[in-house]
Design a protein around this motif. Structure first.
Motif, PDB file in Angstrom:
ATOM      1  N   ALA A 273       0.822  -1.205   0.000  1.00 25.90           N
ATOM      2  CA  ALA A 273       0.000   0.000   0.000  1.00 25.90           C
ATOM      3  C   ALA A 273       0.863   1.266   0.000  1.00 25.90           C
ATOM      4  O   ALA A 273       0.504   2.276  -0.625  1.00 25.90           O
ATOM      5  CB  ALA A 273      -0.934   0.002   1.210  1.00 25.90           C
ATOM      6  N   HIS A 274       2.004   1.216   0.676  1.00 25.41           N
ATOM      7  CA  HIS A 274       2.915   2.364   0.718  1.00 25.41           C
ATOM      8  C   HIS A 274       3.435   2.694  -0.678  1.00 25.41           C
ATOM      9  O   HIS A 274       3.699   3.865  -0.993  1.00 25.41           O
ATOM     10  CB  HIS A 274       4.080   2.070   1.665  1.00 25.41           C
ATOM     11  N   LEU A 276       1.711   2.519  -3.304  1.00 26.80           N
ATOM     12  CA  LEU A 276       0.636   3.230  -3.990  1.00 26.80           C
ATOM     13  C   LEU A 276       0.427   4.631  -3.428  1.00 26.80           C
ATOM     14  O   LEU A 276       0.065   5.558  -4.159  1.00 26.80           O
ATOM     15  CB  LEU A 276      -0.674   2.430  -3.874  1.00 26.80           C
ATOM     16  N   ASP A 277       0.628   4.770  -2.118  1.00 25.59           N
ATOM     17  CA  ASP A 277       0.415   6.054  -1.448  1.00 25.59           C
ATOM     18  C   ASP A 277       1.432   6.172  -0.313  1.00 25.59           C
ATOM     19  O   ASP A 277       1.350   5.444   0.684  1.00 25.59           O
ATOM     20  CB  ASP A 277      -1.010   6.137  -0.892  1.00 25.59           C
ATOM     21  N   GLU A 278       2.384   7.079  -0.465  1.00 23.03           N
ATOM     22  CA  GLU A 278       3.475   7.193   0.510  1.00 23.03           C
ATOM     23  C   GLU A 278       3.009   7.661   1.888  1.00 23.03           C
ATOM     24  O   GLU A 278       3.770   7.602   2.855  1.00 23.03           O
ATOM     25  CB  GLU A 278       4.541   8.155  -0.023  1.00 23.03           C
ATOM     26  N   ARG A 279       1.772   8.144   1.988  1.00 25.62           N
ATOM     27  CA  ARG A 279       1.252   8.553   3.290  1.00 25.62           C
ATOM     28  C   ARG A 279       0.929   7.361   4.177  1.00 25.62           C
ATOM     29  O   ARG A 279       0.811   7.495   5.398  1.00 25.62           O
ATOM     30  CB  ARG A 279       0.001   9.418   3.112  1.00 25.62           C
ATOM     31  N   ILE A 280       0.778   6.183   3.570  1.00 20.98           N
ATOM     32  CA  ILE A 280       0.501   4.966   4.351  1.00 20.98           C
ATOM     33  C   ILE A 280       1.801   4.496   4.995  1.00 20.98           C
ATOM     34  O   ILE A 280       2.811   4.307   4.312  1.00 20.98           O
ATOM     35  CB  ILE A 280      -0.088   3.859   3.455  1.00 20.98           C
ATOM     36  N   GLU A 282       4.827   2.330   6.885  1.00 19.45           N
ATOM     37  CA  GLU A 282       5.413   1.001   6.781  1.00 19.45           C
ATOM     38  C   GLU A 282       5.964   0.580   8.136  1.00 19.45           C
ATOM     39  O   GLU A 282       6.249   1.425   8.992  1.00 19.45           O
ATOM     40  CB  GLU A 282       6.545   0.979   5.761  1.00 19.45           C
TER      41      GLU A 282
END
Length: 336
Positions: A273-274, A276-280, A282
């Protein structure tokens, strides 16, 4: 991380040499006492730790931490793999003199299968980013199944490969001098030892399917994945004779492994998911190492406390596929 052909060759040579050392002892069947098993177990664990320290010194502690996290994951899964070996050996009443051969076969096959799955897994991850999602969901499913059946053992007799072999091939009632195939009154038959090896092989396949996504959850470096698996598997034969009598006391082993697999599954999904969207966020490898170590420590301590308070409590390997059942021979295992 780039590993030269010389680096790969030297690593494989060391692993093969260590495996050969174990194989030479397995080909000389003898009673393995506690002291001998403890010394050899300590030796193989020591080799794994020394390798990790040298590796970290050469390539940096970031990758070194990934190795130690991977080693912890694979060692814990290998102990559960060992647990199932105990169930198989007890189910088929394997004589003491053949247990060495069964164990070394299981270890060699596990190494080969995991090497194959490492190559396949690394290729898939490099080609398809969504494989992190697939691996994560696979681990979460495995964790849920393992937790649901944490108080059960896999039913070896209902294993597809075992049932098929019994249906297709005639099997003798007795072990015949360690042979896999023999003749009885002119008729060619297989011995129970072949059935045992087939059961071991099926078990190795299932554990390889789970362990490779699990270790890729803490590192994406094929070299680290391979070495963490190899060093975790080496020395299992000695560990078998050391802890067989203690495995029954690890009553929360399956629960702890289920939590670890679930955690790594979530980590893989967050990693996907990170992308796809760096705000998520890790989960970093150092955090993973701490979490895995804490889970293993709590699981071991809680198991020992439970078994001390309730001597009748017994651990189980857990079951993921097939029809699980509590093995009637479970409480009658002995270390040989």
């Amino acid at each position: 991380m780039e590993i030269t052909l010389w680096g790969w060759g030297l690593t494989i040579l060391v692993i093969v040499a260590l495996l050969g050392l174990d194989l030479t002892r397995a080909l000389r069947p003898h009673h393995v006492g506690f002291r001998e098993a403890a010394l050899w177990s300590a030796f193989y664990i020591g080799v794994a730790l020394v390798f990790g320290l040298v590796f970290a010194r050469l390539v940096g502690w970031e990758l070194g931490v990934e190795y130690f996290a991977g080693y912890l994951v694979e060692k814990s899964l290998s102990v559960d793999n060992l647990f199932v070996f105990v169930v198989i050996i007890a189910t088929f009443a394997v004589p003491d003199e053949y247990r060495h051969k069964v164990l070394i076969f299981g270890i060699i096959l596990a190494l080969l299968l995991r090497a194959i799955f490492i190559a396949v897994g690394a290729t898939l991850i490099s080609l398809f980013a969504f494989m992190f999602l697939v691996f994560g969901l696979l681990l979460i499913w495995t964790a849920v199944q393992l937790y649901r059946h944490r108080n059960q053992d896999p039913d070896i007799e209902r294993n597809f490969l075992v049932r098929t072999t019994r249906r297709v091939l005639p099997v003798t009632d007795e072990y015949v001098g360690g042979r896999l195939v023999t003749r009885v009154q002119g008729r060619r038959m297989v011995t129970p030892l072949l059935i045992v090896l087939i059961a071991i092989g099926g078990t190795d396949l299932l554990f390889a399917l789970d362990s490779i996504p699990a270790v890729f959850g803490v590192t994406q470096e094929p070299y680290i994945v391979f070495t963490a698996n190899a060093f975790a598997l080496l020395g299992l034969r000695a560990l078998f004779f050391l802890v067989t009598g203690l495995l029954d006391r690890l009553v929360y082993l399956s629960t702890g492994l289920a939590v670890i697999l679930g955690f790594i599954g979530v980590k893989l999904i967050l990693h996907w998911a990170h992308g796809l969207d760096e705000r998520i966020p890790e989960v970093t490898t150092p955090v993973s190492l701490v979490v895995i170590a804490v889970i293993l420590a709590v699981t071991t301590a809680a198991s020992l406390i439970k078994s001390r308070r309730d001597p009748s409590a017994r651990a189980h390997a857990g079951a993921v596929l097939g029809t699980p059942t509590v093995s009637p021979d479970h409480d009658q295992r002995d270390a040989g």
